[in-house]
Design a protein around this motif. Structure first.
Motif, PDB file in Angstrom:
ATOM      1  N   TYR A 137     -65.341  59.063  48.589  1.00 10.13           N
ATOM      2  CA  TYR A 137     -64.850  57.904  48.406  1.00 10.13           C
ATOM      3  C   TYR A 137     -64.397  56.979  49.550  1.00 10.13           C
ATOM      4  O   TYR A 137     -64.596  55.690  49.635  1.00 10.13           O
ATOM      5  N   GLY A 138     -63.875  57.693  50.455  1.00  6.69           N
ATOM      6  CA  GLY A 138     -63.451  57.130  51.701  1.00  6.69           C
ATOM      7  C   GLY A 138     -64.540  56.614  52.387  1.00  6.69           C
ATOM      8  O   GLY A 138     -64.426  55.304  53.090  1.00  6.69           O
ATOM      9  N   ILE A 139     -65.496  57.238  52.544  1.00  4.99           N
ATOM     10  CA  ILE A 139     -66.852  56.655  53.284  1.00  4.99           C
ATOM     11  C   ILE A 139     -67.445  55.696  52.594  1.00  4.99           C
ATOM     12  O   ILE A 139     -67.919  54.662  53.263  1.00  4.99           O
ATOM     13  N   ILE A 140     -67.515  55.807  51.145  1.00  3.95           N
ATOM     14  CA  ILE A 140     -68.128  54.678  50.518  1.00  3.95           C
ATOM     15  C   ILE A 140     -67.223  53.169  50.548  1.00  3.95           C
ATOM     16  O   ILE A 140     -67.847  52.255  50.893  1.00  3.95           O
ATOM     17  N   TYR A 141     -65.894  53.391  50.574  1.00  3.63           N
ATOM     18  CA  TYR A 141     -64.987  52.344  50.729  1.00  3.63           C
ATOM     19  C   TYR A 141     -65.252  51.948  52.156  1.00  3.63           C
ATOM     20  O   TYR A 141     -65.322  50.686  52.358  1.00  3.63           O
ATOM     21  N   TRP A 142     -65.355  52.828  53.083  1.00  9.37           N
ATOM     22  CA  TRP A 142     -65.443  52.138  54.604  1.00  9.37           C
ATOM     23  C   TRP A 142     -66.932  51.393  54.748  1.00  9.37           C
ATOM     24  O   TRP A 142     -66.848  50.393  55.477  1.00  9.37           O
ATOM     25  N   ILE A 143     -67.748  51.997  54.240  1.00 11.43           N
ATOM     26  CA  ILE A 143     -69.172  51.379  54.244  1.00 11.43           C
ATOM     27  C   ILE A 143     -69.062  49.899  53.453  1.00 11.43           C
ATOM     28  O   ILE A 143     -69.669  48.968  53.958  1.00 11.43           O
ATOM     29  N   THR A 144     -68.512  50.016  52.324  1.00 12.36           N
ATOM     30  CA  THR A 144     -68.530  48.649  51.747  1.00 12.36           C
ATOM     31  C   THR A 144     -67.667  47.580  52.282  1.00 12.36           C
ATOM     32  O   THR A 144     -67.858  46.392  52.148  1.00 12.36           O
ATOM     33  N   THR A 145     -66.857  47.915  53.302  1.00 12.96           N
ATOM     34  CA  THR A 145     -65.749  46.919  53.998  1.00 12.96           C
ATOM     35  C   THR A 145     -66.573  46.259  55.092  1.00 12.96           C
ATOM     36  O   THR A 145     -66.048  45.500  55.728  1.00 12.96           O
ATOM     37  N   LEU A 146     -67.721  47.053  55.559  1.00 15.61           N
ATOM     38  CA  LEU A 146     -68.294  46.588  56.722  1.00 15.61           C
ATOM     39  C   LEU A 146     -68.997  45.343  56.490  1.00 15.61           C
ATOM     40  O   LEU A 146     -69.274  44.713  57.445  1.00 15.61           O
ATOM     41  N   PHE A 147     -69.720  45.008  55.299  1.00 13.17           N
ATOM     42  CA  PHE A 147     -70.065  43.916  55.002  1.00 13.17           C
ATOM     43  C   PHE A 147     -69.453  42.829  54.433  1.00 13.17           C
ATOM     44  O   PHE A 147     -68.691  42.564  53.973  1.00 13.17           O
TER      45      PHE A 147
END
Length: 147
Positions: A137-147
């Protein structure tokens, strides 16, 4: 003589006692609510004693863990859980019980091979999958905040 799945299911249903669902729901709700209310009471107590809000929350959780562990050690938690069912599985108390129960059961085998090796038998998978899920979930959250 072969028994079909349908016949077996019918036999199990006939042999199994009916569960009083409404009564079980009420007990679970009441006991789970009492555990949560106790947590709030501990939080209130610690804040009145001058502990900061964040530390008071932590102390309330630690107090519930200690309380559940002690009640498990004295054999009281199981009696409460027998009556309240899922109400005692409020995550923090249920988790404490799932760590202490195997530790008590295997203490005869020694601290390393008994308590240490078996203490997380039930709680271990919860810790592993919880940790893995939080990383994903942390990785998904981090990826979604990149864009």
């Amino acid at each position: 003589m072969k028994i079909t799945v349908k016949e077996y299911s019918r036999m199990v249903k006939e042999a199994s006692p009916n569960s009083p669902h409404l009564k079980n729901f009420i007990w679970a709700f009441v006991v789970g609510g009492l555990i949560c209310a106790m947590s709030e009471a501990f939080f209130y107590l610690f804040t009145k004693l001058g502990v900061g809000e964040e530390s008071a929350r932590l102390l309330a959780c630690v107090t519930l863990i200690l309380e559940a562990a002690l009640l498990t050690g004295f054999g009281i938690f199981d009696k409460i859980a027998k009556r309240a069912g899922a109400g005692t599985l409020v995550p923090i108390t249920g988790f404490a019980n799932s760590v202490v129960s195997p530790a008590i059961e295997y203490k005869k085998e020694g601290f390393i091979l008994g308590v240490g090796a078996n203490m997380f038998k039930i709680a271990g998978p919860v810790i592993v999958y919880g940790t893995v899920a939080s990383v994903v979930y942390g990785i998904i959250y981090w990826i979604t905040t990149l864009f």
